[in-house]
Motif scaffolding. Structure first.
Motif, short mmCIF file in Angstrom:
data_model
loop_
_atom_site.label_atom_id
_atom_site.label_comp_id
_atom_site.label_asym_id
_atom_site.label_seq_id
_atom_site.Cartn_x
_atom_site.Cartn_y
_atom_site.Cartn_z
N GLN A 187 -11.00 21.40 12.76
CA GLN A 187 -11.93 20.94 11.73
C GLN A 187 -13.36 21.38 12.05
OE1 GLN A 187 -11.17 16.74 11.81
NE2 GLN A 187 -9.44 16.84 10.38
N ALA A 188 -13.75 21.27 13.32
CA ALA A 188 -15.10 21.70 13.71
C ALA A 188 -15.27 23.21 13.50
CB ALA A 188 -15.36 21.33 15.16
N SER A 190 -13.62 25.08 11.37
CA SER A 190 -13.66 25.33 9.93
C SER A 190 -15.03 25.02 9.35
CB SER A 190 -12.58 24.50 9.23
OG SER A 190 -12.58 24.73 7.84
N ALA A 191 -15.63 23.91 9.80
CA ALA A 191 -16.97 23.56 9.31
C ALA A 191 -18.00 24.62 9.72
CB ALA A 191 -17.38 22.19 9.85
N THR A 194 -17.43 27.64 7.56
CA THR A 194 -17.91 27.37 6.20
C THR A 194 -19.43 27.52 6.11
OG1 THR A 194 -16.06 25.86 5.78
CG2 THR A 194 -18.00 25.64 4.37
N ALA A 195 -20.14 27.02 7.13
CA ALA A 195 -21.59 27.20 7.16
C ALA A 195 -21.96 28.68 7.25
CB ALA A 195 -22.18 26.43 8.33
#
Length: 518
Positions: A187-188, A190-191, A194-195
């Motif tokens: 999740q980290a 992916s975040a 995404t940024a």
């Protein structure tokens, strides 16, 4: 801080650090580690006090509470041995501190060795925060509680039992969430990607995102086999990251000349070797200075020194020194109020638990508040273990020795191995250049691409350290420009290949041959 005078707004960040995130965010991110540490502190402390052994109670609380703060982000298969290893280090540190407590010079030299070894170990095995501070802190605190061999042996036994409890607590969530750490790492990553896709990556700074992606890949590779879907997900994240890498002008001509390889006396050892040596020497010297001026508890000077020297670079070290002083002064006010009020023992135990929760919630975000909570925590534990020592004396000694430790650590952080990054930059650039040339001549998605990405992450770490130096080695500017050129072309090659742009990949490969090869 609306309405605050501009001079105060300028000074406040230097003294108080960045603004703290919302409490809900802190609780969401760190509650498991904070509550685990508090539980592992309270249980041995309560049992020891109930059995009439205050010294063993305090040592057990130190061992349990500080053993439980490591490894919470690691997959459980790796967490099992990392948590066990750090627990053994904590217990051994307590033993060394106890047996050398009545010999101040030997004690501070032992603390320096513990600090250097812990700094090296956390870097080699990539254990992560809180680094070398807990082993030094527990060893120093144990030295203040006993030095007789039979009593120290009892304390070590209590510490071992508490450390075993901490291992069980840290591993316990495996029963209901065996894939939790790797899922959170994915999740980290992916975040972060995404940024990057939204433009936050910038033109030449993919290193931080690459580290998050690599962390997710490693977590899934060594994590639970109950979630095979994470393998597919992390592969998709890798592809998204590669496609988000910034391109370069395929026809651009480089204006960066090749640096003179003889301009800098190069270092090829890993960057952590200088960091570990700096921490070990700084801690030992801080303790020896405290002994030389006849301060009663030189281990506090050593503990303050290691906390300051954990800064990642010279500027960070300077900031941590100011924050350490501010936090210690605030913390001594809290400790002074507790000593003045003389609350019941049960209330003191509860206060210690709350302080540890506050430390773990804030330490990654606001160092001043963390130190302001850690200072009374340690003072109260020492006072519970040795109630005959006046609280006022503890506070005065803490302030004096913190100033000594901070001053020595600041000097060590600014001037000891001050060019470690810039002296390692040429070797890192050269190694990455070789990987880039090899990748340019290899097929897309071959092992050469992965080796290039690994080299780029290492180059980013070294280049960041070099940029932060106050006194760079002669010629470092030229090597810094070369590192940016190598990074731009290398990341562009990987990105073009990930996007399937064969023409751009071929053009970038040609630029790598023309500008980097030879």
């Amino acid at each position: 801080m609306a309405g605050t005078p501009s001079s105060v707004r300028r000074v406040a960040p230097h003294l108080l650090g960045p603004r703290l995130p919302p409490l809900a965010t802190l609780w969401s991110l760190h509650r498991v580690r904070a509550l685990s540490a508090a539980f592992c502190l309270v249980v041995p402390l309560t049992i020891g006090l109930a059995l009439g052994s205050p010294g063993a109670a305090s040592v057990g609380a130190l061992a349990g509470g500080f053993s439980a703060v490591y490894g919470h982000s690691l997959p459980y298969r790796r967490r099992a041995w990392i948590s066990a290893g750090t627990a053994v280090v904590i217990v051994c540190s307590i033993a060394l501190g106890g047996f050398t407590g009545n010999r101040p010079v030997l004690l501070v030299l032992v603390l320096g060795g513990i600090a250097a070894a812990a700094a090296a170990g956390t870097a080699i095995w990539r254990i992560g925060p809180p680094g070398a501070l807990p082993p030094v802190l527990v060893a120093g605190s144990a030295s203040a509680l006993a030095s007789a061999p039979d009593v120290v042996a009892q304390h070590v036994a209590a510490a071992a039992a508490a450390a075993a409890l901490s291992w069980v607590v840290v591993m316990l969530p495996w029963w209901w969430d065996p894939a939790g750490p790797e899922r959170r790492a994915v999740q980290a990553a992916s975040a972060a990607v995404t940024a990057a896709e939204g433009g936050a990556l910038g033109p030449t700074r993919p290193g931080a995102v690459a580290r998050a992606v690599r962390g997710a890949v490693a977590a899934v590779a060594m994590g639970s086999r109950r979630r095979p879907s994470l393998v597919t997900e992390v592969q998709e994240i890798e592809d998204r990251f590669a496609r988000a890498l910034p391109p370069v002008d395929p026809t651009g001509a480089s204006a960066v000349p090749a640096p003179d390889p003889s301009a800098i006396r190069q270092r090829r050892t890993p960057l952590w070797t200088s960091t570990a040596a700096r921490i070990g020497i700084g801690v030992s010297v801080a303790g020896l200075v405290a002994v030389a001026v006849d301060l009663p508890s030189p281990y506090w000077a050593a503990s303050s020194a290691v906390a300051v020297l954990l800064g990642v670079d010279a500027r960070h070290t300077r900031a941590r020194a100011f924050h350490r002083v501010t936090g210690t002064l605030l913390g001594t006010l809290v400790a002074g109020a507790a000593f003045a009020l003389q609350p019941p023992t049960a209330v003191t135990v509860l206060l210690v638990a709350v302080l540890l929760v506050a430390v773990e919630l804030t330490i990654a975000h606001q160092y001043v508040i963390s130190v302001a909570c850690l200072t009374p925590l340690v003072l109260l534990l020492v006072h519970l273990g040795a109630p005959d020592r006046p609280g006022t004396a503890l506070i005065v000694a803490r302030i004096e020795e913190n100033l000594v430790g901070m001053a020595v650590a600041l000097l060590a952080g600014l001037f000891l191995f001050a060019r470690a990054g810039s002296r390692r930059l040429p070797a890192a650039v050269t190694a990455t250049t070789a990987c880039a040339v090899a990748a340019a001549h290899a097929p897309a998605r071959s092992p050469a691409d992965r080796r290039l990405e690994d080299a780029l992450v290492t180059l980013d770490e070294v280049a960041t350290a070099a940029r932060a130096e106050l006194f760079s080695a002669p010629g470092a500017d030229a090597w810094g420009r070369r590192s940016r050129q190598v990074g731009d072309l290398s990341w562009a090659l990987l990105g073009a290949r990930a996007r399937g742009d064969a023409a751009l990949a071929a053009a970038v490969s040609a630029r790598i041959d023309a500008e980097l090869a030879g």
